[in-house]
Design a protein around this motif. Structure first.
Motif, PDB file in Angstrom:
ATOM      1  N   GLY A  72       0.798  -1.221   0.000  1.00 37.92           N
ATOM      2  CA  GLY A  72       0.000   0.000   0.000  1.00 37.92           C
ATOM      3  C   GLY A  72       0.823   1.259   0.000  1.00 37.92           C
ATOM      4  N   GLU A  73       2.064   1.180  -0.450  1.00 39.90           N
ATOM      5  CA  GLU A  73       2.951   2.343  -0.447  1.00 39.90           C
ATOM      6  C   GLU A  73       3.074   2.922  -1.851  1.00 39.90           C
ATOM      7  N   GLU A  74       3.656   4.135  -1.924  1.00 38.35           N
ATOM      8  CA  GLU A  74       3.819   4.803  -3.205  1.00 38.35           C
ATOM      9  C   GLU A  74       4.920   4.140  -4.012  1.00 38.35           C
ATOM     10  N   LEU A  75       4.723   4.069  -5.333  1.00 35.88           N
ATOM     11  CA  LEU A  75       5.742   3.526  -6.214  1.00 35.88           C
ATOM     12  C   LEU A  75       6.872   4.524  -6.400  1.00 35.88           C
ATOM     13  N   MET A  76       8.068   4.005  -6.634  1.00 33.61           N
ATOM     14  CA  MET A  76       9.216   4.854  -6.932  1.00 33.61           C
ATOM     15  C   MET A  76       9.027   5.455  -8.322  1.00 33.61           C
ATOM     16  N   PRO A  77       9.529   6.697  -8.544  1.00 36.35           N
ATOM     17  CA  PRO A  77       9.409   7.296  -9.885  1.00 36.35           C
ATOM     18  C   PRO A  77      10.134   6.448 -10.921  1.00 36.35           C
ATOM     19  N   LEU A  78       9.566   6.376 -12.112  1.00 38.40           N
ATOM     20  CA  LEU A  78      10.213   5.650 -13.198  1.00 38.40           C
ATOM     21  C   LEU A  78      11.368   6.468 -13.748  1.00 38.40           C
ATOM     22  N   ILE A  79      12.384   5.779 -14.232  1.00 34.39           N
ATOM     23  CA  ILE A  79      13.547   6.434 -14.810  1.00 34.39           C
ATOM     24  C   ILE A  79      13.200   6.899 -16.211  1.00 34.39           C
ATOM     25  N   ALA A  80      13.506   8.166 -16.516  1.00 39.05           N
ATOM     26  CA  ALA A  80      13.247   8.687 -17.850  1.00 39.05           C
ATOM     27  C   ALA A  80      14.170   7.992 -18.842  1.00 39.05           C
ATOM     28  N   VAL A  81      13.631   7.656 -20.013  1.00 36.70           N
ATOM     29  CA  VAL A  81      14.422   6.957 -21.022  1.00 36.70           C
ATOM     30  C   VAL A  81      14.503   7.820 -22.269  1.00 36.70           C
ATOM     31  N   ALA A  82      15.489   7.510 -23.123  1.00 35.51           N
ATOM     32  CA  ALA A  82      15.705   8.280 -24.336  1.00 35.51           C
ATOM     33  C   ALA A  82      14.585   8.045 -25.342  1.00 35.51           C
ATOM     34  N   GLU A  83      14.236   9.102 -26.067  1.00 35.26           N
ATOM     35  CA  GLU A  83      13.240   8.976 -27.138  1.00 35.26           C
ATOM     36  C   GLU A  83      13.870   8.261 -28.333  1.00 35.26           C
ATOM     37  N   PRO A  84      13.079   7.520 -29.104  1.00 34.44           N
ATOM     38  CA  PRO A  84      13.639   6.838 -30.276  1.00 34.44           C
ATOM     39  C   PRO A  84      14.101   7.824 -31.335  1.00 34.44           C
ATOM     40  N   VAL A  85      15.137   7.438 -32.066  1.00 33.42           N
ATOM     41  CA  VAL A  85      15.647   8.268 -33.140  1.00 33.42           C
ATOM     42  C   VAL A  85      14.848   7.999 -34.401  1.00 33.42           C
ATOM     43  N   ASN A  86      14.500   9.041 -35.142  1.00 29.63           N
ATOM     44  CA  ASN A  86      13.723   8.854 -36.373  1.00 29.63           C
ATOM     45  C   ASN A  86      14.506   7.977 -37.340  1.00 29.63           C
ATOM     46  N   PRO A  87      13.843   6.980 -37.959  1.00 34.98           N
ATOM     47  CA  PRO A  87      14.539   6.085 -38.877  1.00 34.98           C
ATOM     48  C   PRO A  87      14.950   6.811 -40.165  1.00 34.98           C
TER      49      PRO A  87
END
Length: 266
Positions: A251-266
């Motif tokens: 019943g506790e708060e979740l840890m913040p998710l780690i920001a990840v890099a956006e995909p590079v346009n093909p």
């Protein structure tokens, strides 16, 4: 507008197990989660859903994964797809989610933990190294010492002595064990294998009422190749994942998710 809405009373929320078919109230759902032991599965799903939502994929990547998913299900035309989705109670968005979830989780794991894979490998290397060894066990110390002498003097070989005298399951493999993780087994056995040289025969030693003869045959050191890196990344993700699920279950708060890099346009 119904009388309920006119009175200002909000109707109870309902949960749909099948698409567009409300079945359970929130109160009933919570009761079932508690009483049927499915809260853990739901907590795991919540965490995986959050992870998957962090990864953005190009449309062509999604389409490719969806096609592969459908091929694995034996769906190869639009007519079959329509009937299959109806049977599942899925929308195309549901299909997209299921087809891409594993890859999204893999990419999140890679983005978050790839740089820690080598450290994890070094910490775990003793567990990851493998060995093969010969094992013979008897209940009598004097017999064990006699068999040890025969091996030292090359009066007999390990397989024949195992077949004639050993009392354990190693008889089925003529005494040969492995390849197996170096740290698998009794502490006294692991301590000897860890410092052994190939073909080193140990004097008899006692473990759990048995007298053991052990000879290291071959050592297979773990290598940090691409497959091992992927395994270490997955281990690190699983540690984090289990922590998040435990937080939810408590019943506790979740840890913040780690920001990840956006995909590079093909």
């Amino acid at each position: 507008m119904t009388a309920t809405h006119l009175s200002g009373v909000v109707p109870p929320a309902v949960i749909a197990i099948a698409s567009n078919r409300p079945l359970l109230s929130v109160e009933e759902t919570n009761r079932l989660l508690r009483q049927q032991g499915v809260a853990l599965a739901l907590a795991q799903g919540v965490v995986l859903d959050r992870v998957a939502s962090m990864i953005t994929m190009h449309e062509d990547e999604e389409i490719s994964l969806m096609r592969a998913y459908l091929e694995a299900e034996g769906i190869n035309n639009d007519e079959a797809l329509s009937g299959w989705l109806e049977t599942k109670g899925w929308s195309l968005d549901d299909l997209r989610y299921f087809a891409t979830k594993a890859e999204r989780v893999r990419r999140y794991s890679q983005d978050c933990y790839a740089k820690q894979a080598e450290i994890r490998f070094l910490e775990r290397k003793l567990d990851l190294d493998q060995v093969t060894y010969s094992l013979l066990r008897v209940s009598d110390r004097e017999l064990a010492e006699e068999l040890h002498c025969q091996l030292l003097e090359e009066e007999a070989d390990f397989p024949s002595l195992v077949a004639a005298h050993s009392k354990g399951q190693e008889r089925a493999t003529r005494g040969l064990i492995g390849p197996i993780a170096l740290t698998t087994g009794h502490k006294a056995l692991v301590e000897r294998l860890r410092v052994s040289r190939p073909k080193q025969l140990w004097p008899p030693f006692e473990v759990a009422g048995w007298w053991l003869l052990v000879r290291l045959e071959e050592r297979f050191p773990a290598q940090l190749d691409d497959a091992m890196r992927a395994a270490m990344v997955d281990e690190l993700f699983q540690v984090w994942f289990k922590e998040q699920v435990s937080l939810l279950m408590a019943g506790e708060e979740l840890m913040p998710l780690i920001a990840v890099a956006e995909p590079v346009n093909p």
